[in-house]
Design a protein around this motif. Sequence first.
Motif, PDB file in Angstrom:
ATOM      1  N   ILE A  58      -8.386   1.350   1.968  1.00 48.92           N
ATOM      2  CA  ILE A  58      -7.380   2.405   1.801  1.00 48.92           C
ATOM      3  C   ILE A  58      -6.805   2.812   3.149  1.00 48.92           C
ATOM      4  N   LYS A  59      -7.688   2.989   4.132  1.00 51.95           N
ATOM      5  CA  LYS A  59      -7.243   3.432   5.456  1.00 51.95           C
ATOM      6  C   LYS A  59      -6.425   2.351   6.152  1.00 51.95           C
ATOM      7  N   LEU A  60      -6.912   1.087   6.102  1.00 51.35           N
ATOM      8  CA  LEU A  60      -6.201  -0.003   6.763  1.00 51.35           C
ATOM      9  C   LEU A  60      -4.830  -0.252   6.140  1.00 51.35           C
ATOM     10  N   ALA A  61      -4.713   0.006   4.830  1.00 50.62           N
ATOM     11  CA  ALA A  61      -3.437  -0.195   4.133  1.00 50.62           C
ATOM     12  C   ALA A  61      -2.487   0.982   4.323  1.00 50.62           C
ATOM     13  N   GLY A  62      -2.967   2.038   4.985  1.00 51.20           N
ATOM     14  CA  GLY A  62      -2.123   3.202   5.213  1.00 51.20           C
ATOM     15  C   GLY A  62      -1.835   3.988   3.951  1.00 51.20           C
ATOM     16  N   LEU A  63      -2.815   4.046   3.030  1.00 48.32           N
ATOM     17  CA  LEU A  63      -2.593   4.679   1.724  1.00 48.32           C
ATOM     18  C   LEU A  63      -3.324   6.013   1.558  1.00 48.32           C
ATOM     19  N   GLU A  64      -3.896   6.546   2.651  1.00 47.38           N
ATOM     20  CA  GLU A  64      -4.634   7.806   2.530  1.00 47.38           C
ATOM     21  C   GLU A  64      -3.729   8.931   2.031  1.00 47.38           C
ATOM     22  N   SER A  65      -2.564   9.061   2.631  1.00 44.58           N
ATOM     23  CA  SER A  65      -1.672  10.153   2.234  1.00 44.58           C
ATOM     24  C   SER A  65      -1.121   9.947   0.829  1.00 44.58           C
ATOM     25  N   THR A  66      -1.065   8.676   0.384  1.00 42.02           N
ATOM     26  CA  THR A  66      -0.563   8.373  -0.963  1.00 42.02           C
ATOM     27  C   THR A  66      -1.573   8.752  -2.030  1.00 42.02           C
ATOM     28  N   LEU A  67      -2.856   8.514  -1.759  1.00 43.02           N
ATOM     29  CA  LEU A  67      -3.896   8.702  -2.775  1.00 43.02           C
ATOM     30  C   LEU A  67      -4.628  10.031  -2.669  1.00 43.02           C
ATOM     31  N   ASN A  68      -4.668  10.609  -1.498  1.00 45.71           N
ATOM     32  CA  ASN A  68      -5.396  11.865  -1.317  1.00 45.71           C
ATOM     33  C   ASN A  68      -4.487  13.045  -1.643  1.00 45.71           C
ATOM     34  N   THR A  69      -4.164  13.157  -2.941  1.00 50.01           N
ATOM     35  CA  THR A  69      -3.263  14.209  -3.416  1.00 50.01           C
ATOM     36  C   THR A  69      -3.869  14.848  -4.663  1.00 50.01           C
ATOM     37  N   PRO A  70      -3.345  15.982  -5.105  1.00 51.11           N
ATOM     38  CA  PRO A  70      -3.865  16.635  -6.318  1.00 51.11           C
ATOM     39  C   PRO A  70      -3.476  15.927  -7.610  1.00 51.11           C
ATOM     40  N   ASP A  71      -2.626  14.876  -7.502  1.00 54.36           N
ATOM     41  CA  ASP A  71      -2.201  14.164  -8.715  1.00 54.36           C
ATOM     42  C   ASP A  71      -3.399  13.552  -9.427  1.00 54.36           C
ATOM     43  N   ASN A  72      -3.204  13.238 -10.708  1.00 50.56           N
ATOM     44  CA  ASN A  72      -4.286  12.658 -11.504  1.00 50.56           C
ATOM     45  C   ASN A  72      -4.374  11.149 -11.288  1.00 50.56           C
ATOM     46  N   TYR A  73      -5.599  10.634 -11.174  1.00 49.88           N
ATOM     47  CA  TYR A  73      -5.824   9.206 -10.946  1.00 49.88           C
ATOM     48  C   TYR A  73      -7.027   8.707 -11.743  1.00 49.88           C
ATOM     49  N   THR A  74      -6.971   7.426 -12.086  1.00 43.93           N
ATOM     50  CA  THR A  74      -8.155   6.714 -12.557  1.00 43.93           C
ATOM     51  C   THR A  74      -8.343   5.516 -11.638  1.00 43.93           C
ATOM     52  N   TYR A  75      -9.490   5.464 -10.984  1.00 45.43           N
ATOM     53  CA  TYR A  75      -9.793   4.385 -10.040  1.00 45.43           C
ATOM     54  C   TYR A  75     -10.737   3.372 -10.676  1.00 45.43           C
ATOM     55  N   PHE A  76     -10.530   2.108 -10.322  1.00 43.40           N
ATOM     56  CA  PHE A  76     -11.457   1.033 -10.667  1.00 43.40           C
ATOM     57  C   PHE A  76     -11.840   0.387  -9.337  1.00 43.40           C
ATOM     58  N   VAL A  77     -13.017   0.720  -8.834  1.00 47.77           N
ATOM     59  CA  VAL A  77     -13.369   0.375  -7.459  1.00 47.77           C
ATOM     60  C   VAL A  77     -14.522  -0.625  -7.419  1.00 47.77           C
ATOM     61  N   PRO A  78     -14.315  -1.796  -6.805  1.00 41.90           N
ATOM     62  CA  PRO A  78     -15.424  -2.745  -6.659  1.00 41.90           C
ATOM     63  C   PRO A  78     -16.450  -2.219  -5.656  1.00 41.90           C
ATOM     64  N   ASN A  79     -17.726  -2.388  -5.982  1.00 47.75           N
ATOM     65  CA  ASN A  79     -18.750  -1.951  -5.044  1.00 47.75           C
ATOM     66  C   ASN A  79     -18.739  -2.839  -3.805  1.00 47.75           C
ATOM     67  N   ASP A  80     -19.454  -2.404  -2.779  1.00 45.73           N
ATOM     68  CA  ASP A  80     -19.395  -3.103  -1.494  1.00 45.73           C
ATOM     69  C   ASP A  80     -19.804  -4.567  -1.594  1.00 45.73           C
ATOM     70  N   ALA A  81     -20.878  -4.836  -2.316  1.00 39.98           N
ATOM     71  CA  ALA A  81     -21.358  -6.218  -2.422  1.00 39.98           C
ATOM     72  C   ALA A  81     -20.310  -7.117  -3.073  1.00 39.98           C
ATOM     73  N   THR A  82     -19.641  -6.595  -4.106  1.00 40.11           N
ATOM     74  CA  THR A  82     -18.605  -7.352  -4.804  1.00 40.11           C
ATOM     75  C   THR A  82     -17.388  -7.579  -3.917  1.00 40.11           C
ATOM     76  N   PHE A  83     -16.940  -6.520  -3.250  1.00 45.23           N
ATOM     77  CA  PHE A  83     -15.761  -6.621  -2.391  1.00 45.23           C
ATOM     78  C   PHE A  83     -16.023  -7.569  -1.223  1.00 45.23           C
ATOM     79  N   ASP A  84     -17.213  -7.476  -0.625  1.00 43.42           N
ATOM     80  CA  ASP A  84     -17.543  -8.350   0.500  1.00 43.42           C
ATOM     81  C   ASP A  84     -17.603  -9.812   0.063  1.00 43.42           C
ATOM     82  N   ALA A  85     -18.138 -10.060  -1.127  1.00 45.12           N
ATOM     83  CA  ALA A  85     -18.189 -11.430  -1.642  1.00 45.12           C
ATOM     84  C   ALA A  85     -16.777 -11.969  -1.872  1.00 45.12           C
ATOM     85  N   TYR A  86     -15.878 -11.107  -2.328  1.00 41.79           N
ATOM     86  CA  TYR A  86     -14.483 -11.494  -2.522  1.00 41.79           C
ATOM     87  C   TYR A  86     -13.835 -11.869  -1.190  1.00 41.79           C
ATOM     88  N   LEU A  87     -14.096 -11.099  -0.155  1.00 38.42           N
ATOM     89  CA  LEU A  87     -13.543 -11.381   1.165  1.00 38.42           C
ATOM     90  C   LEU A  87     -14.019 -12.734   1.688  1.00 38.42           C
TER      91      LEU A  87
END
Length: 419
Positions: A58-87
């Motif tokens: 999120i930080k590297l993509a420059g999306l902190e200000s986009t996502l850190n808002t009071p708006d409503n969100y549903t996140y689907f977040v891969p855990n670290d082990a999954t994301f690292d394996a993808y990389l």
Amino acid sequence: MKNIYSKIKHIALSVFLVVAASSCDNEIEDIGGAQQNYNTAYGLIQANSNLTTFTKAIKLAGLESTLNTPDNYTYFVPNDATFDAYLVASGYVNELGYPDITLVPVEDLKQLVLSHVIKGVKKRVGKLAGVEADYLETGDYATMANAVNSDLYLLSINVTNGVLKVNGSDKEAPGLDYYGTNGFVNVLSNVIELTPPAPVISGLSQVLASPGDVITITGQNFVKVKSVKFGSTEATFTAVSKTEIKATVPADFDSYALIVVETEFGVSAPSGIGLKYLLYEDSLKGWGWGWGGDITWESTEKVSRGTNAIKKVAEAWSGLFMHSDLLLHATDYQFVKMSIFPTESTKIMVTINSDTGDSAKGTTVTLVPGQWNNISIPISALHPELLTDGNFDSVFIQEFSGGTITPSSILYIDDIGFL
């Protein structure tokens, strides 16, 4: 010792109270559950030590200000082990071979992050008895990435018996939703990619074609189509939808070509159109003869394609023999193909062996009257093992109904060839 026991009991009581308070799921009906740690959905991600790779993304993509808002969100977040394996699988590793998310191009990273977020909703997976809420259901959902790039696929979600799977994965989300003040965080064991895969050709509107014909190519993933090729020749085309392309057969098309569709995301497997060798198109590439009824080798009365077809008066047991100028080898082909229009219901016997009339070396085909029958006979059904050196140079067709047709019965035969 007594003081230690009292402290332990006090801690246990505190834990119980926290658990009890968090179990009052129906106190905040607008999101269908209690607020976890009274934190935002974005805050939950930042605070979760198992989601640090996504947080960094999120930080590297420059999306902190986009996502850190009071708006409503549903996140689907891969855990670290999954994301690292993808990389690692994607080749984003440092000199020591460890996953390194800083190597992912910023625009790619931005699309990847936004593909994991649905905006404007508060959705949870685990349904609560007696509580009405905006629960996740099986279906396709638009992510924040789709709003940026409409060519991306929608997020496919499957919820069965409280089990969440996303993006077509067979892996279950390892836990149910974490809920915050403005939405939910679902932890995944797979990474979501909405980029279309390579195109796939599943069908062609015509088995045979002529230069200038407009054919329909059906399939999948026809997104940002770059070219449609017949062999090495690029064809004029229109991408009608993600599953359909209209293409004009090029002027240099002979009788057969492999069609390939290329998009910005890959190249399809080739799909063949036409015949590798046409024995009869508008004329016979060789010579022929027959018996038991007149033959017109270039009749214009009724044709399947082109300008001419063979007209054969099909008396009972009458036959038609065609000799090719070119010696053919059975292993070079898989099928004998032809189009036949019978005026009456009948059966024919077809063989490629030189012993005409020997049905043991051929196969029979029943024809439907009043329409073109597009016949495809496997070479294997014509006993190629009986051919001398596997070679052949003839096709024999015999009326084989058993004498039930009338003397005025006619067969129109067109586009005889091999594929």
